[in-house]
Design an enzyme around this catalytic site. Structure first.
Site, short mmCIF file in Angstrom:
data_model
loop_
_atom_site.label_atom_id
_atom_site.label_comp_id
_atom_site.label_asym_id
_atom_site.label_seq_id
_atom_site.Cartn_x
_atom_site.Cartn_y
_atom_site.Cartn_z
CE LYS A 49 -2.98 3.18 0.55
NZ LYS A 49 -3.81 3.66 -0.56
CB CYS B 278 -2.48 8.51 -0.86
SG CYS B 278 -4.16 8.09 -0.79
N1 SAJ Z 1 -0.31 14.76 -9.44
C1 SAJ Z 1 0.64 15.40 -10.22
N2 SAJ Z 1 1.05 14.81 -11.37
C2 SAJ Z 1 0.53 13.62 -11.78
C3 SAJ Z 1 -0.44 12.98 -10.97
C4 SAJ Z 1 -0.84 13.57 -9.81
O1 SAJ Z 1 1.13 16.48 -9.87
O2 SAJ Z 1 0.91 13.14 -12.84
C5 SAJ Z 1 -0.70 15.38 -8.18
C6 SAJ Z 1 -2.18 15.71 -8.13
O3 SAJ Z 1 -2.38 17.04 -8.59
C7 SAJ Z 1 -2.49 15.59 -6.65
C8 SAJ Z 1 -1.53 14.52 -6.17
O4 SAJ Z 1 -0.50 14.42 -7.15
O5 SAJ Z 1 -2.18 16.80 -5.98
C9 SAJ Z 1 -2.17 13.16 -5.99
O6 SAJ Z 1 -2.86 12.86 -7.17
P1 SAJ Z 1 -3.37 11.34 -7.46
O7 SAJ Z 1 -3.87 11.33 -8.86
O8 SAJ Z 1 -2.32 10.39 -7.08
O9 SAJ Z 1 -4.66 11.21 -6.54
P2 SAJ Z 1 -4.74 10.60 -5.09
O10 SAJ Z 1 -3.90 11.31 -4.11
O11 SAJ Z 1 -6.19 10.48 -4.77
O12 SAJ Z 1 -4.11 9.17 -5.30
C10 SAJ Z 1 -4.90 8.03 -5.17
C11 SAJ Z 1 -3.95 6.94 -4.79
N3 SAJ Z 1 -4.76 5.78 -4.58
C12 SAJ Z 1 -4.74 5.23 -3.35
O13 SAJ Z 1 -4.08 5.64 -2.44
C13 SAJ Z 1 -5.63 4.08 -3.21
C14 SAJ Z 1 -2.98 6.69 -5.92
O14 SAJ Z 1 -2.18 5.55 -5.57
C15 SAJ Z 1 -3.72 6.37 -7.17
O15 SAJ Z 1 -2.77 6.20 -8.23
C16 SAJ Z 1 -4.62 7.55 -7.52
O16 SAJ Z 1 -5.54 7.74 -6.41
C17 SAJ Z 1 -5.43 7.17 -8.74
O17 SAJ Z 1 -5.04 7.68 -9.80
O18 SAJ Z 1 -6.35 6.34 -8.61
#
Ligand code: SAJ
Length: 426
Positions: free
Chosen positions: A210, A264
């Site tokens: 995780k 996360c």
């Molecule tokens: N972000 C970037 N660049 C990217 C992707 C994300 O700057 O290429 C930033 C986003 O703006 C945000 C942060 O990172 O501020 C997190 O974004 P995220 O897309 O990872 O969203 P989260 O935080 O909801 O991540 C969750 C996580 N899932 C779990 O913990 C179960 C992550 O592992 C998943 O990959 C993501 O959801 C998903 O895409 O499902």
């Protein structure tokens, strides 16, 4: 375990969709929460979560209407439950995890735990926490022995705001159990709500999987951010670079931005480090630093665009950490705003999903936020920012300057309309 009673501790972004999913699968679900307001809202059939969550509010209402879901503050209610799921927050406090909510839940569960019950931890925890914190706390409070008297394991959540129900139903899950019987009981229980594959393993492997899956993503994003800084200095567009790099097999350069927020990614590599028993996770910690520096880099771009920000009005677009959600946890915009204010700027934030946030001048009225602004900063990639009316912006702003943290605006179009334009990686 079909149609058994299930208790879910923690009515938040994880607990609510889990409780609703199990209720829809025919289980009687008792949602337990510390705060009274959420309990009352749920019992009125109202979903306390905001943001765009397809079906969640409707399904919650239906479950409450059909008496399949009730909420309470009373932990004694768990004694009717075959399984007790723990979905409380495990934030970081400085450089150690804050397990206060987890320990409080475990102590309350322990007081009412009976033989034959199953306890499943969904919260994200550092490697070693099941053995070092969860198991001893439950055994101490209940006087029972895990394995002999009750089943115990961890099934780390994989939720994502905006896809809460979808992820529960469709994503694969890892199940950690202290023994085979616990693992099998959890697989049986979750098979009533999961369509994805379920992988059985030990508790530590599940804890590492995780936290590592998010630490990995944090490192990927840090790579994109570092590449963006390089491209800026070379005067080329990182979005073109990443697109062409990704034409190469097995490459997947992520998106640079104003930073990494959420519940996360900002903490999971820290949890991994905390549980690494002294092995230094240098790459992951450096990635964490690179991502944490992006709000500061965004401020540097504002200073390039308009010079000294003291006494200037800055309009920041997007408070939530993720596009098209209302979730503000660890949002990079919070760091961006506080640094701008420390430099003497007057900052107003626009967000269509977030109603209020302590200490932040926030409005959902875009005109109000941009009027008189010397610079507009796009911090969150909310969909509506891709179609900003630049002519209106030009009329209402005191100075035509844009800092684009999420590649929402086309640089050439903005410059053709008279804007000074700086973009992360552009
Ligand atoms: N972000 C970037 N660049 C990217 C992707 C994300 O700057 O290429 C930033 C986003 O703006 C945000 C942060 O990172 O501020 C997190 O974004 P995220 O897309 O990872 O969203 P989260 O935080 O909801 O991540 C969750 C996580 N899932 C779990 O913990 C179960 C992550 O592992 C998943 O990959 C993501 O959801 C998903 O895409 O499902």
């Amino acid at each position: 375990m079909s149609h058994d009673t299930i208790a879910v501790i923690g009515m938040g972004y994880v607990g609510i969709p889990v409780a609703v999913s199990f209720a829809r699968a025919g289980h009687t679900v008792i949602g337990i929460n510390r705060s009274r307001p959420k309990v009352d809202l749920i019992n009125e059939g109202v979903c306390p979560l905001k943001g765009d969550e397809p079906n969640l509010a409707a399904y919650l209402h239906e479950a409450v209407e059909n008496d399949m879901l009730t909420a309470t503050q009373d932990f004694a209610r768990i004694k009717d439950a075959k399984a007790i799921l723990v979905a409380v927050q495990t934030p970081f406090a400085g450089d150690v995890p804050d397990y206060s909510a987890l320990i409080s839940a475990l102590e309350n569960i322990g007081k009412h735990l009976g033989k034959g019950q199953l306890v499943v931890i969904e919260s994200t925890i550092a490697p070693g926490t099941m053995e070092g914190v969860v198991r001893p706390t439950l055994e101490r409070e209940s006087g029972l022995t895990a394995g002999d008297d009750f089943l115990l394991g961890n099934c780390p959540e994989r939720v994502m705001p905006g896809k809460l129900l979808y992820n529960i139903e469709h994503l694969d899950r890892v199940v950690g159990g202290i023994d085979e019987a616990s693992q099998d009981a959890i697989v049986t229980l979750y098979s009533s709500i999961l369509k994805g594959n379920v992988y059985k393993t030990d508790c530590v492997t599940a804890e590492v999987v995780k936290t590592a899956e998010n630490a990995y993503r944090d490192v990927e994003i840090a790579f994109a951010n570092e590449l963006a800084l390089l491209c800026e200095s070379l005067g080329i567009d990182v979005y073109t670079v990443r697109e062409l790099v990704n034409k190469s097999p097995y490459r997947n350069v992520h998106l640079p931005g104003t930073g990494v927020g959420g519940h996360c990614l900002p903490k999971d590599s820290l949890l991994l480090q905390y549980g690494s028993k002294g092995v230094p996770l240098d790459l992951m910690m450096l990635a964490r630093d690179i991502n944490k520096r992006m709000p500061h880099h965004t401020v540097e771009l504002v200073r390039k665009a308009i010079g000294d920000v003291g006494g200037k009005r800055i309009a920041v677009l997007g408070l939530s950490y993720l596009e098209d959600t209302d979730d503000v946890r660890n949002s990079p915009t919070l760091d961006l705003v506080s640094e701008l204010e420390k430099l003497g700027a007057a900052v107003m934030v626009h967000d269509p999903y977030v109603e209020s946030y302590p200490g932040i001048a926030l409005s959902s009225d875009l005109d109000e936020v941009v009027t008189g602004a010397h610079c507009v900063v796009i911090s969150t990639a909310h969909s509506e920012y891709a179609s900003l009316d630049l002519d209106t912006l030009n009329q209402k702003m005191a100075q035509a300057a844009i800092v684009d943290g999420r590649n929402a605006i086309d640089k050439e179009t903005a410059q053709a309309k008279g804007f000074v334009y700086y973009g992360i990686g552009k």
